[in-house]
Design a protein around this motif. Structure first.
Motif, PDB file in Angstrom:
ATOM      1  N   TYR A 110      -8.152  -5.336   2.057  1.00  6.38           N
ATOM      2  CA  TYR A 110      -7.461  -4.132   2.287  1.00  6.38           C
ATOM      3  C   TYR A 110      -8.509  -2.989   2.119  1.00  6.38           C
ATOM      4  O   TYR A 110      -9.560  -3.023   1.474  1.00  6.38           O
ATOM      5  CB  TYR A 110      -6.539  -3.870   1.172  1.00  6.38           C
ATOM      6  CG  TYR A 110      -5.461  -4.768   1.598  1.00  6.38           C
ATOM      7  CD1 TYR A 110      -5.456  -6.137   1.306  1.00  6.38           C
ATOM      8  CD2 TYR A 110      -4.287  -4.362   2.300  1.00  6.38           C
ATOM      9  CE1 TYR A 110      -4.306  -7.106   1.654  1.00  6.38           C
ATOM     10  CE2 TYR A 110      -3.163  -5.372   2.865  1.00  6.38           C
ATOM     11  CZ  TYR A 110      -3.367  -6.611   2.272  1.00  6.38           C
ATOM     12  OH  TYR A 110      -2.177  -7.306   2.714  1.00  6.38           O
ATOM     13  N   LEU A 195      -7.197  -4.701   6.287  1.00  8.47           N
ATOM     14  CA  LEU A 195      -5.928  -4.124   6.591  1.00  8.47           C
ATOM     15  C   LEU A 195      -5.624  -3.084   5.934  1.00  8.47           C
ATOM     16  O   LEU A 195      -6.117  -2.848   4.733  1.00  8.47           O
ATOM     17  CB  LEU A 195      -4.821  -5.329   6.220  1.00  8.47           C
ATOM     18  CG  LEU A 195      -4.883  -6.645   7.018  1.00  8.47           C
ATOM     19  CD1 LEU A 195      -4.023  -7.462   6.527  1.00  8.47           C
ATOM     20  CD2 LEU A 195      -4.661  -6.497   8.367  1.00  8.47           C
ATOM     21  N   TYR A 197      -2.856  -0.976   3.701  1.00  5.11           N
ATOM     22  CA  TYR A 197      -1.490  -1.501   3.021  1.00  5.11           C
ATOM     23  C   TYR A 197      -0.358  -1.373   3.871  1.00  5.11           C
ATOM     24  O   TYR A 197       0.815  -1.777   3.349  1.00  5.11           O
ATOM     25  CB  TYR A 197      -1.783  -0.512   1.594  1.00  5.11           C
ATOM     26  CG  TYR A 197      -2.552  -0.930   0.450  1.00  5.11           C
ATOM     27  CD1 TYR A 197      -3.714  -0.656   0.237  1.00  5.11           C
ATOM     28  CD2 TYR A 197      -2.232  -2.177  -0.002  1.00  5.11           C
ATOM     29  CE1 TYR A 197      -4.608  -0.813  -0.794  1.00  5.11           C
ATOM     30  CE2 TYR A 197      -3.122  -2.587  -1.114  1.00  5.11           C
ATOM     31  CZ  TYR A 197      -4.181  -2.080  -1.399  1.00  5.11           C
ATOM     32  OH  TYR A 197      -5.055  -2.468  -2.419  1.00  5.11           O
ATOM     33  N   PRO A 200       1.764  -4.823   5.077  1.00  6.47           N
ATOM     34  CA  PRO A 200       2.616  -5.469   4.218  1.00  6.47           C
ATOM     35  C   PRO A 200       3.681  -4.447   3.646  1.00  6.47           C
ATOM     36  O   PRO A 200       4.756  -5.060   3.387  1.00  6.47           O
ATOM     37  CB  PRO A 200       2.041  -6.061   3.137  1.00  6.47           C
ATOM     38  CG  PRO A 200       0.569  -5.429   2.881  1.00  6.47           C
ATOM     39  CD  PRO A 200       0.355  -4.695   4.287  1.00  6.47           C
ATOM     40  N   ALA A 203       6.810  -4.438   6.021  1.00  7.68           N
ATOM     41  CA  ALA A 203       7.630  -5.611   5.672  1.00  7.68           C
ATOM     42  C   ALA A 203       8.255  -5.497   4.496  1.00  7.68           C
ATOM     43  O   ALA A 203       9.372  -5.684   4.330  1.00  7.68           O
ATOM     44  CB  ALA A 203       6.757  -6.939   5.860  1.00  7.68           C
ATOM     45  N   PHE A 204       7.601  -5.043   3.642  1.00  5.30           N
ATOM     46  CA  PHE A 204       8.460  -4.797   2.111  1.00  5.30           C
ATOM     47  C   PHE A 204       9.447  -4.109   2.203  1.00  5.30           C
ATOM     48  O   PHE A 204      10.550  -4.236   1.660  1.00  5.30           O
ATOM     49  CB  PHE A 204       7.412  -4.320   1.298  1.00  5.30           C
ATOM     50  CG  PHE A 204       7.784  -4.296  -0.134  1.00  5.30           C
ATOM     51  CD1 PHE A 204       8.269  -2.725  -0.590  1.00  5.30           C
ATOM     52  CD2 PHE A 204       7.908  -5.036  -1.219  1.00  5.30           C
ATOM     53  CE1 PHE A 204       8.810  -2.650  -1.890  1.00  5.30           C
ATOM     54  CE2 PHE A 204       8.286  -4.849  -2.322  1.00  5.30           C
ATOM     55  CZ  PHE A 204       9.027  -3.718  -2.722  1.00  5.30           C
ATOM     56  N   ILE A 207      12.497  -5.418   3.850  1.00  7.48           N
ATOM     57  CA  ILE A 207      13.419  -6.537   2.967  1.00  7.48           C
ATOM     58  C   ILE A 207      14.156  -5.755   1.958  1.00  7.48           C
ATOM     59  O   ILE A 207      15.080  -5.960   1.681  1.00  7.48           O
ATOM     60  CB  ILE A 207      12.413  -7.555   2.355  1.00  7.48           C
ATOM     61  CG1 ILE A 207      11.640  -8.232   3.677  1.00  7.48           C
ATOM     62  CG2 ILE A 207      13.023  -8.564   1.634  1.00  7.48           C
ATOM     63  CD1 ILE A 207      10.674  -9.527   3.206  1.00  7.48           C
TER      64      ILE A 207
ATOM     65  N   VAL B  96       4.888  -6.085  -7.299  1.00  7.21           N
ATOM     66  CA  VAL B  96       4.155  -4.899  -6.704  1.00  7.21           C
ATOM     67  C   VAL B  96       2.819  -4.344  -7.401  1.00  7.21           C
ATOM     68  O   VAL B  96       2.152  -4.000  -6.964  1.00  7.21           O
ATOM     69  CB  VAL B  96       5.361  -3.804  -6.320  1.00  7.21           C
ATOM     70  CG1 VAL B  96       4.742  -2.437  -5.885  1.00  7.21           C
ATOM     71  CG2 VAL B  96       6.377  -4.254  -5.685  1.00  7.21           C
ATOM     72  N   GLY B 171      -1.195  -8.507   0.004  1.00 11.72           N
ATOM     73  CA  GLY B 171      -0.064  -8.593   0.796  1.00 11.72           C
ATOM     74  C   GLY B 171       0.983  -9.542   0.386  1.00 11.72           C
ATOM     75  O   GLY B 171       2.195  -9.625   0.400  1.00 11.72           O
ATOM     76  N   LEU B 174       2.818  -8.553  -2.686  1.00  8.79           N
ATOM     77  CA  LEU B 174       3.606  -7.476  -2.430  1.00  8.79           C
ATOM     78  C   LEU B 174       4.997  -7.853  -1.747  1.00  8.79           C
ATOM     79  O   LEU B 174       5.936  -7.619  -2.092  1.00  8.79           O
ATOM     80  CB  LEU B 174       2.830  -6.677  -1.396  1.00  8.79           C
ATOM     81  CG  LEU B 174       3.707  -5.005  -1.168  1.00  8.79           C
ATOM     82  CD1 LEU B 174       3.676  -4.370  -2.440  1.00  8.79           C
ATOM     83  CD2 LEU B 174       2.976  -4.360  -0.135  1.00  8.79           C
ATOM     84  N   LEU B 175       4.688  -9.005  -0.870  1.00  8.82           N
ATOM     85  CA  LEU B 175       5.713  -9.467  -0.278  1.00  8.82           C
ATOM     86  C   LEU B 175       6.700 -10.373  -1.007  1.00  8.82           C
ATOM     87  O   LEU B 175       7.849 -10.582  -0.870  1.00  8.82           O
ATOM     88  CB  LEU B 175       5.541 -10.284   1.160  1.00  8.82           C
ATOM     89  CG  LEU B 175       5.016  -9.155   2.318  1.00  8.82           C
ATOM     90  CD1 LEU B 175       4.389  -9.969   3.486  1.00  8.82           C
ATOM     91  CD2 LEU B 175       6.122  -8.120   2.761  1.00  8.82           C
ATOM     92  N   GLY B 177       7.009  -9.750  -4.201  1.00  7.55           N
ATOM     93  CA  GLY B 177       7.943  -8.573  -4.778  1.00  7.55           C
ATOM     94  C   GLY B 177       9.051  -8.326  -3.941  1.00  7.55           C
ATOM     95  O   GLY B 177      10.196  -8.205  -4.408  1.00  7.55           O
TER      96      GLY B 177
END
Lengths: 267, 447
Positions: A110, A195, A197, A200, A203-204, A207, B96, B171, B174-175, B177
């Protein structure tokens, strides 16, 4: 020192060589026919080799031996012995420098992070290591410690580590580590993906929003069914009160309560 | 004239609670087991040994189990629903936070402490609430919820690998989380239920809320002792079954097969035993002692299996032993929680669940390191499995001391106390006088 093998099929042998060495290659050939009619030659690649080889015949086996010294990378390659009878039989010796262990997965990192790329040579000790990166076909050497961005070191002689700090999206791409031997080089390819931040994080957040929605739906549904239950409970309580009243007044003839029992009271 | 609280509904919304508990189990214990997939990437990034990164998982497990009584104490005070919802948020925050870690210490704090605490707040309250919703089919419902573990491994492990391959470990964390945030809607589903036998008011002090007073009951004390011993051996196969299979000469896929056989046996047995236990043919404490003993014997067998001749063999004896162990351990799991209401009354179930988790954590901290130490000393896992099998056997032996006749859980056995259904006439206005005082109601007979 190496020797060849014999069989009815084309024979090939791979030899790994790190340092200048004296080499002795031997091929054996067995035939039922006349050994003298067999033509024996040695070639390096396609080039015919002139001297330094012996031919010997014992019984029905034909031996040939080629001795030479390898001191630089030009002398590496494929050496073959040829036996020409009715058809040509050959044995091949392939000389290569040690190969590095192939890694397959790209490294995902990242922005702002740091990464360590590692190359290791199993059981071999290169003279030196270099790193370079390639974007497309241009190869750029990597490792000059500008702005403390790159650090190259290795814990032992047979490994090297390239540490890249403060990654940015421009650092993405293919990186090559090269092991330098006296007799040639071998290299290994590592890919870095950088990548942000946000990738992701999108997507976080999606969700998380779904979770908030779920909780809201669950709690609202429950409040709704509680309200309905309270209404019907109130109505039923009223009916029970009426029932008891009418039971009480059973002895007295009075039709009025019975009528009232059937009324439903709102709220 | 509010109706007296009915007994456990034994169905209805209880099945929704079972589904919620299934998800809670999957997102806590199950996720913890799959977390091992990310550890090699972490070790590589932070340039630390596998042992150092393994502490991340171990710390999370230890915090989750040891802090479980806190979770159950909080839910005794405020109800399971808010506690589990907060636990979900806490766990998510832990993941997270650890996604942005700059050192392994951040991971210990984020995953180990924060996420572990969040998990401590969700497991016992969810499972305890589930026990309250069922009486006749309780062990089946608990067994159903506990299969969430295995289902999660099937789903989350490949999903986690996919996340790691596409987003890297940052990542992926994070996901994860975001995924663990689903614990909160599961908590929202845990509707509070009023049952006869519940304490009248909130616990008088934090210590009382922890339920430590439960230890004064002889039955629970015996159970606690047995469970602590069983905990010493119970977790060892999770860590060491695969290495043991490899040690015994099986190839990589042979070891995978052994672990799979144990896992499938475990998951299937949880359901089967749950159904079986609820039939009431054998008293629960006897079943508990029996399956505990069988688990111990299974582990002894696993340890004593001879070395396999070559790598190609499918390792018959080890597979059989692992299967036997899996079936017994799977049967044991729902019984541990299913027997609680009979021991401490339905009012104390949530606290008892938290205490059980804490007891098992004592063994869980001791068992695997001891097993590893024995392996290093003796050269193979025989001694390790013999020792952990003996732990479980001795715990089961103590279980024999439990009272075999627990208060009946059948609601319809007494005339005149048929559970009032909603909306109908109340039974005789003979309101049961709930005894006043203490947080621990003496109405153990309601279960």
């Amino acid at each position: 020192m190496v020797t060849g093998e014999h069989s009815n099929m084309p024979v090939e042998k791979n030899i790994t060589l790190e340092r200048p060495s004296n080499i002795e290659l031997t091929c054996q050939f067995t035939t039922s026919g006349d050994l003298n009619s067999v033509n024996v030659t040695w070639r390096k690649g396609d080039e015919l080799l002139e001297n330094n080889y012996l031919i010997n015949a014992t019984g029905s086996i034909l031996y040939t031996q080629y001795m030479f010294t390898i001191v630089n990378s030009e002398q590496m390659g494929s050496y073959s012995c040829f036996f020409e009878e009715k058809k040509e039989q050959r044995g091949t010796f392939n000389f290569k420098v040690p190969e590095l262990h192939e890694k397959k997965k790209p490294l995902i990192t990242y922005v702002g992070d740091s990464v360590v790329l590692m190359c290791k040579c199993q059981g071999c000790f290169p003279l030196n290591w270099t790193w370079y990166s390639s974007n497309g076909s241009v190869q750029v050497p990597v490792g000059v410690p500008i702005n403390n961005k790159y650090v190259i070191n290795g814990k032992t002689a047979n490994e090297t580590r390239l540490k890249i700090m403060q990654l940015s999206e421009e650092d993405q791409g293919s990186y090559w580590c090269q092991a330098i031997f006296q007799l040639g080089e071998s290299e290994e390819h590592i890919e870095i993906v950088v990548l942000s931040y946000w990738v992701p994080l999108k997507a976080f957040l999606g969700i998380a929003a779904e979770v908030v929605l779920l909780v809201a739906i669950i709690l609202l549904c429950e409040m709704y069914t509680q309200k309905k239950k309270k209404h019907s409970d109130d109505g039923k309580e009223f009916e029970q009160i009426e029932q008891l009243k009418s039971d009480d007044s059973n002895g007295i003839e009075n039709n009025a309560p019975r009528h009232r029992k059937n009324e439903s009271v709102g709220q | 004239m509010t109706p007296k609280p009915a007994g456990p509904p034994d169905g209805g919304w209880g099945w929704v609670v079972a589904a919620a508990a299934f998800a809670v189990n999957g997102l806590s214990c199950g996720l913890l087991r799959s977390l091992g997939l990310a550890l090699p990437d972490l070790a590589e990034h932070f340039d630390r040994s596998a042992q150092d990164t393994a502490w991340v998982s171990a710390l999370a497990l230890a915090v989750q189990q040891a802090a479980s009584p806190v979770g159950s104490a909080l839910s005794t005070r405020w109800g399971a629903r808010p506690v589990v919802m907060v636990g979900g948020v806490l766990t998510s925050l832990g993941f997270v936070f650890s996604a942005f870690a700059r050192s392994l210490l951040h991971l210990y704090l984020g995953l180990g402490v924060l996420a572990g605490s969040g998990w401590a707040l969700v497991f016992a309250p969810a499972l305890g609430t589930l026990s309250r919703y069922f009486s006749r089919r309780r062990v089946l419902a608990v067994g159903l919820a506990l299969t969430g573990n295995g289902a999660s491994s099937l789903l989350l492990a490949p999903a986690l690998q996919l996340l790691l391959d596409n987003f890297g470990w940052r990542g992926a964390l994070l996901l994860l989380g975001a995924i663990t945030l689903h614990l909160t809607p599961c908590g929202a589903l845990l509707r509070p239920l009023a049952l006869p036998g519940d304490p009248l008011g909130p616990p008088r002090s934090p210590l009382a809320a922890l339920g430590l007073g439960l230890f004064t009951r002889r039955a629970f004390l015996v159970f606690a002792l047995g469970t602590a011993l069983v905990g010493g051996g119970y977790f060892v196969p999770y860590v060491h079954l695969a290495p043991h299979a490899l040690d015994r000469g099986l190839g990589g896929y042979g070891a995978v097969l052994v672990v799979a056989v144990a896992a499938v046996g475990d998951a299937g047995a949880r359901l089967l035993c749950g159904w079986l236990a609820d039939q009431g043919w054998v008293p629960l404490p006897r079943l508990l002692a029996m399956f505990g003993a069988l688990t111990g014997l299974g582990l002894l067998a696993v340890g004593l299996v001879p070395v396999v001749g070559n790598e190609e063999s499918w390792g018959g004896p080890l597979l059989a032993a692992a299967g036997a162990y899996g079936l017994s351990a799977g049967s044991y799991a729902p019984l541990v929680f299913g027997v609680l209401p009979g021991l401490v009354g339905i009012g104390g179930v949530v606290q008892a669940t938290g205490l059980v988790m804490m007891l098992m954590s004592l063994g869980g901290l001791l068992g695997p390191p001891l097993s590893g130490f024995l392996r290093d000393e003796t050269g193979d896992f025989t001694a390790s499995f013999l020792v952990c099998g003996s732990f479980i056997l001795s715990g089961s032996f103590i279980y024999v001391g439990l009272p075999s006749a627990l208060p009946s859980c059948r609601p319809a056995s007494h005339p005149g106390t048929a559970p009032p259904e909603r909306g109908e006439l109340l039974p005789d206005p003979q309101v049961a006088l709930l005894p006043p005082g203490g947080p621990h109601s003496t109405l153990d007979t309601t279960c």
